[in-house]
Design a protein around this motif. Structure first.
Motif, PDB file in Angstrom:
ATOM      1  N   ALA A  34      29.539 -45.287 -79.264  1.00 38.89           N
ATOM      2  CA  ALA A  34      30.491 -45.549 -78.180  1.00 38.89           C
ATOM      3  C   ALA A  34      30.618 -44.281 -77.363  1.00 38.89           C
ATOM      4  N   VAL A  35      30.253 -44.362 -76.091  1.00 38.65           N
ATOM      5  CA  VAL A  35      30.244 -43.196 -75.218  1.00 38.65           C
ATOM      6  C   VAL A  35      31.111 -43.474 -73.996  1.00 38.65           C
ATOM      7  N   GLY A  36      31.993 -42.538 -73.680  1.00 42.50           N
ATOM      8  CA  GLY A  36      32.832 -42.640 -72.505  1.00 42.50           C
ATOM      9  C   GLY A  36      32.223 -41.900 -71.331  1.00 42.50           C
ATOM     10  N   ILE A  37      32.396 -42.458 -70.147  1.00 40.47           N
ATOM     11  CA  ILE A  37      31.970 -41.806 -68.902  1.00 40.47           C
ATOM     12  C   ILE A  37      33.254 -41.514 -68.123  1.00 40.47           C
ATOM     13  N   ILE A  38      33.610 -40.243 -67.986  1.00 35.82           N
ATOM     14  CA  ILE A  38      34.857 -39.882 -67.330  1.00 35.82           C
ATOM     15  C   ILE A  38      34.590 -38.856 -66.236  1.00 35.82           C
ATOM     16  N   GLY A  39      35.589 -38.663 -65.391  1.00 31.97           N
ATOM     17  CA  GLY A  39      35.473 -37.697 -64.321  1.00 31.97           C
ATOM     18  C   GLY A  39      36.428 -38.040 -63.205  1.00 31.97           C
ATOM     19  N   PRO A  40      36.623 -37.141 -62.258  1.00 36.84           N
ATOM     20  CA  PRO A  40      37.537 -37.409 -61.146  1.00 36.84           C
ATOM     21  C   PRO A  40      37.001 -38.497 -60.233  1.00 36.84           C
ATOM     22  N   ASN A  41      37.854 -38.998 -59.345  1.00 38.65           N
ATOM     23  CA  ASN A  41      37.416 -39.987 -58.365  1.00 38.65           C
ATOM     24  C   ASN A  41      36.283 -39.409 -57.528  1.00 38.65           C
ATOM     25  N   GLY A  42      35.274 -40.239 -57.277  1.00 38.74           N
ATOM     26  CA  GLY A  42      34.139 -39.791 -56.490  1.00 38.74           C
ATOM     27  C   GLY A  42      33.107 -39.017 -57.277  1.00 38.74           C
ATOM     28  N   ALA A  43      33.245 -38.994 -58.605  1.00 38.41           N
ATOM     29  CA  ALA A  43      32.311 -38.214 -59.424  1.00 38.41           C
ATOM     30  C   ALA A  43      30.961 -38.893 -59.597  1.00 38.41           C
ATOM     31  N   GLY A  44      30.884 -40.212 -59.336  1.00 33.62           N
ATOM     32  CA  GLY A  44      29.632 -40.946 -59.504  1.00 33.62           C
ATOM     33  C   GLY A  44      29.651 -41.926 -60.662  1.00 33.62           C
ATOM     34  N   LYS A  45      30.819 -42.143 -61.263  1.00 27.95           N
ATOM     35  CA  LYS A  45      30.889 -43.000 -62.454  1.00 27.95           C
ATOM     36  C   LYS A  45      30.494 -44.439 -62.133  1.00 27.95           C
ATOM     37  N   THR A  46      31.036 -44.992 -61.049  1.00 27.60           N
ATOM     38  CA  THR A  46      30.740 -46.390 -60.699  1.00 27.60           C
ATOM     39  C   THR A  46      29.272 -46.551 -60.330  1.00 27.60           C
ATOM     40  N   THR A  47      28.724 -45.577 -59.609  1.00 24.10           N
ATOM     41  CA  THR A  47      27.296 -45.612 -59.271  1.00 24.10           C
ATOM     42  C   THR A  47      26.446 -45.559 -60.538  1.00 24.10           C
ATOM     43  N   PHE A  48      26.847 -44.728 -61.472  1.00 26.49           N
ATOM     44  CA  PHE A  48      26.114 -44.612 -62.735  1.00 26.49           C
ATOM     45  C   PHE A  48      26.115 -45.954 -63.469  1.00 26.49           C
ATOM     46  N   PHE A  49      27.273 -46.605 -63.510  1.00 24.48           N
ATOM     47  CA  PHE A  49      27.350 -47.928 -64.137  1.00 24.48           C
ATOM     48  C   PHE A  49      26.435 -48.916 -63.426  1.00 24.48           C
ATOM     49  N   GLY A  50      26.448 -48.883 -62.091  1.00 24.31           N
ATOM     50  CA  GLY A  50      25.605 -49.803 -61.330  1.00 24.31           C
ATOM     51  C   GLY A  50      24.135 -49.620 -61.647  1.00 24.31           C
ATOM     52  N   CYS A  51      23.703 -48.382 -61.839  1.00 23.97           N
ATOM     53  CA  CYS A  51      22.302 -48.118 -62.193  1.00 23.97           C
ATOM     54  C   CYS A  51      21.993 -48.574 -63.615  1.00 23.97           C
ATOM     55  N   LEU A  52      22.908 -48.322 -64.550  1.00 24.05           N
ATOM     56  CA  LEU A  52      22.696 -48.750 -65.934  1.00 24.05           C
ATOM     57  C   LEU A  52      22.552 -50.268 -66.030  1.00 24.05           C
ATOM     58  N   LEU A  53      23.292 -50.988 -65.188  1.00 19.50           N
ATOM     59  CA  LEU A  53      23.274 -52.446 -65.232  1.00 19.50           C
ATOM     60  C   LEU A  53      22.139 -53.057 -64.411  1.00 19.50           C
ATOM     61  N   GLY A  54      21.400 -52.216 -63.690  1.00 18.98           N
ATOM     62  CA  GLY A  54      20.331 -52.745 -62.853  1.00 18.98           C
ATOM     63  C   GLY A  54      20.831 -53.299 -61.537  1.00 18.98           C
ATOM     64  N   HIS A  55      22.082 -53.048 -61.177  1.00 15.23           N
ATOM     65  CA  HIS A  55      22.618 -53.532 -59.905  1.00 15.23           C
ATOM     66  C   HIS A  55      22.226 -52.620 -58.745  1.00 15.23           C
ATOM     67  N   LEU A  56      21.985 -51.340 -59.054  1.00 18.03           N
ATOM     68  CA  LEU A  56      21.586 -50.364 -58.050  1.00 18.03           C
ATOM     69  C   LEU A  56      20.239 -49.772 -58.439  1.00 18.03           C
ATOM     70  N   ARG A  57      19.426 -49.494 -57.423  1.00 18.53           N
ATOM     71  CA  ARG A  57      18.112 -48.905 -57.683  1.00 18.53           C
ATOM     72  C   ARG A  57      18.146 -47.427 -57.293  1.00 18.53           C
ATOM     73  N   PRO A  58      17.946 -46.525 -58.251  1.00 15.23           N
ATOM     74  CA  PRO A  58      17.970 -45.103 -57.930  1.00 15.23           C
ATOM     75  C   PRO A  58      16.742 -44.674 -57.141  1.00 15.23           C
ATOM     76  N   GLN A  59      16.876 -43.544 -56.428  1.00 14.70           N
ATOM     77  CA  GLN A  59      15.722 -42.998 -55.704  1.00 14.70           C
ATOM     78  C   GLN A  59      14.676 -42.443 -56.666  1.00 14.70           C
ATOM     79  N   SER A  60      15.124 -41.866 -57.770  1.00 10.27           N
ATOM     80  CA  SER A  60      14.181 -41.323 -58.751  1.00 10.27           C
ATOM     81  C   SER A  60      14.866 -41.263 -60.106  1.00 10.27           C
ATOM     82  N   GLY A  61      14.066 -41.044 -61.121  1.00 17.16           N
ATOM     83  CA  GLY A  61      14.584 -41.020 -62.476  1.00 17.16           C
ATOM     84  C   GLY A  61      14.266 -42.294 -63.228  1.00 17.16           C
ATOM     85  N   VAL A  62      14.556 -42.290 -64.516  1.00 16.57           N
ATOM     86  CA  VAL A  62      14.199 -43.402 -65.398  1.00 16.57           C
ATOM     87  C   VAL A  62      15.400 -43.800 -66.243  1.00 16.57           C
ATOM     88  N   ILE A  63      15.601 -45.107 -66.401  1.00 14.86           N
ATOM     89  CA  ILE A  63      16.590 -45.645 -67.333  1.00 14.86           C
ATOM     90  C   ILE A  63      15.884 -46.662 -68.215  1.00 14.86           C
TER      91      ILE A  63
END
Length: 323
Positions: A34-63
């Motif tokens: 169980a891993v938590g993703i925390i940080g201030p508003n605008g830190a990128g948490k929602t974007t990170f979730f979107g990439c993990l779920l396949g809802h967003l396509r990153p410019q580079s990198g691998v998941i």
């Protein structure tokens, strides 16, 4: 390196204007963790979730999730997701909503009615809620039925975005128990929440994001080796036999603290509370033992801030912030 869990390598995601919402993010999550993703508003948490779920396509990198891409049908069939914004079909009744998702998950039609009924009971919703339309649900009820839907197919991977938002304390305790049960069954949990106390209770580790980067990773279940402030409350002088030190005397408290390896940083206030700096959990124990041995009438002791709060307190200010 984790290969059968969740693997993120050098993830970059930018939006218009070229600003990077995620900037070279790498993270390994082991199966069953169980891993938590925390940080201030605008830190990128929602974007990170979107990439993990396949809802967003990153410019580079691998998941990879279980060795596969997050946007494959097989991966999606093993994922449970509770979004922060609950955009359900509000015309549906609660029962029809869960039955619909039960069918989408390819679960047994013969078990559908029983599974839906069990799901309502599991998240603490009354049976009558099944016949109500979702537009009549309160925020807390919507959160509960969203959680029921996320757990419906006993997912291998569970992604939760602010799962306890709008839920009363009894619901928070229920969610915590359900997450413990899911983990016992082998589910891997990724949790984004501003409720740091709940993250600290649920997660093995947290990744602290700031400005699109993983600034630090905190291991929560490996001992509390971090300096913190301990607030200690003492009984009123008239309520106990003064057999030891005077808890209102800052000099005496400071001496006891020093001998225990701690420091008195705020002398007792009118509410008979004093604040000490201690090195870690063991330091808290030594200080309290020393105070009690010296005869101080300790009534209560609590940490001024949790371990995760300190990540926010210790983080450098964003560029342009007033110093």
């Amino acid at each position: 390196m984790v290969t059968d869990g969740i693997v993120v390598r050098n993830l970059v995601k930018s939006y218009g204007g070229g600003k990077r919402a995620l900037d070279d993010v790498s993270l390994d999550i082991a199966p069953g963790e169980a891993v938590g993703i925390i940080g201030p508003n605008g830190a990128g948490k929602t974007t990170f979730f979107g990439c993990l779920l396949g809802h967003l396509r990153p410019q580079s990198g691998v998941i990879t999730i279980g060795g596969r891409s997050p946007d494959t049908l097989l991966t999606k069939s093993e994922v449970g997701f509770l979004p922060e914004r609950l955009l359900f079909d509000r015309w549906m009744t609660g029962g029809r909503f869960l039955a619909h998702h039960h069918a989408l998950a390819g679960l047994s039609a013969e078990r559908r009615a029983a599974d839906v009924t069990e799901s309502f009971a599991r998240v603490g919703l009354e049976p009558a809620a099944a016949s109500k339309s979702l537009k009549a649900y309160s925020r807390g009820m919507l959160q509960r039925i969203g959680f029921a839907q996320a757990l419906l197919a006993k997912p291998r991977w569970l992604f939760l975005d602010e799962p306890a938002s709008g839920v009363d304390p009894s619901g928070v305790l229920l969610f915590r128990r359900l997450l413990a049960e899911a983990r016992a069954g082998g589910t891997t949990i990724v949790l984004n929440s501003h409720q740091l106390e709940q993250v600290e209770r649920i997660c093995d580790r947290v990744a602290f994001l700031r400005e699109g980067r993983v600034q630090s990773i905190e291991v929560l279940h490996a001992g509390a080796e971090a300096r913190r402030h301990l607030r200690v409350r003492f009984a009123a002088a008239s309520s106990y036999a003064p057999a030891g030190i005077n808890a209102a005397d800052a000099g005496q408290l400071a001496r006891v603290a020093l001998e225990a390896g701690a420091e008195l940083i705020h002398p007792p206030n009118p509410a008979r509370e004093a604040v000490f700096a201690v090195a870690d959990d063991a330091g808290s124990t030594r200080l309290l033992g020393a105070l009690l041995t010296a005869g101080a009438p300790v009534v209560e002791a609590r940490s001024e801030e949790g371990r995760l709060e300190r990540l926010f307190l210790d983080a450098p200010p964003p560029p342009g912030a007033p110093s």
